[in-house]
Design a protein around this motif. Sequence first.
Motif: not given
Length: 277
Positions: A146-148, A150-151, A156, A216, A265-266, A268
């Motif tokens: 997913g997104g670093y 971000g998720n 994904w 985060w 950001a975002w 992998t």
Amino acid sequence: MKQIITYIGLLILGLLAYACEPIEDRMELGSTITADQLDITAAPVIINGKKSNKVVLDNKSPVLSSWDFGTGTTQKKTDTVLLVTTGTSEIIFTGLNPEGTKITKKVEVTVDELTFPVPLEWGYLTGGTERNWKWDETAPAVWGNGGYLGNSAPAWWTLKEADINGQAPGEGIGAKMTFSLRGAKLTKTKSTGEKEEGAFSFDMTKVTKLDDGTVWAKGKLTTRGVTVLCGKSPNEGNAPVYEYDIMILNNEKMILSYAEPGAAAWGTAWFWVFRAE
């Protein structure tokens, strides 16, 4: 002259008599002792009448010291350490005699309260002694990317527990991890019964924040000699992963993440979703 000779004779007799005195059985530096002769203590500091989790270790024996207090060791003769759980804990002392023999003794210490702050994560992970963790089969996905930043979970490419064996044979359904307080050990047991052992530590000061200051990841979990289940980075040739961002860690759930090198950001990141047994 005759008198001088007489005095010398008496002096020699005195020295011989001293040399023939039986050797006193006393404990001096350089003596070899047994475990029963160890003079060691492990005493909690009393705060407001309660036994706190700050413990004073003291060795008054003529041996070199090594204390194992569960989550760490110290080689100091006298030291003050923090225990991370309440109740009765066992401290293992190993002494090294001058001629090289080792002697061991266990000392029990009871802690009434965690007067001095320690990361609660020790208790979450180990339950105070040891605790098993497995994939959280109730989650929508247990592993994936997913997104670093971000998720906060696989988003994904996502896999369920039943799919893990295809990525890491034996590390899907039926596999587990055991986090042990004693020695901060991590044991990975595959569904085949095969075991891999190593150690773990964490640093809850390594917080990762978003640009707006939102947390985060609340800390870092590091393993040594073993990874968590399916602890690999597919885009790096399935390289083993030994350091993880801690997204969630409480008494029931643990979500970890690993960002590929250079990820912004975002970029992998990989995610692992576990639950306590």
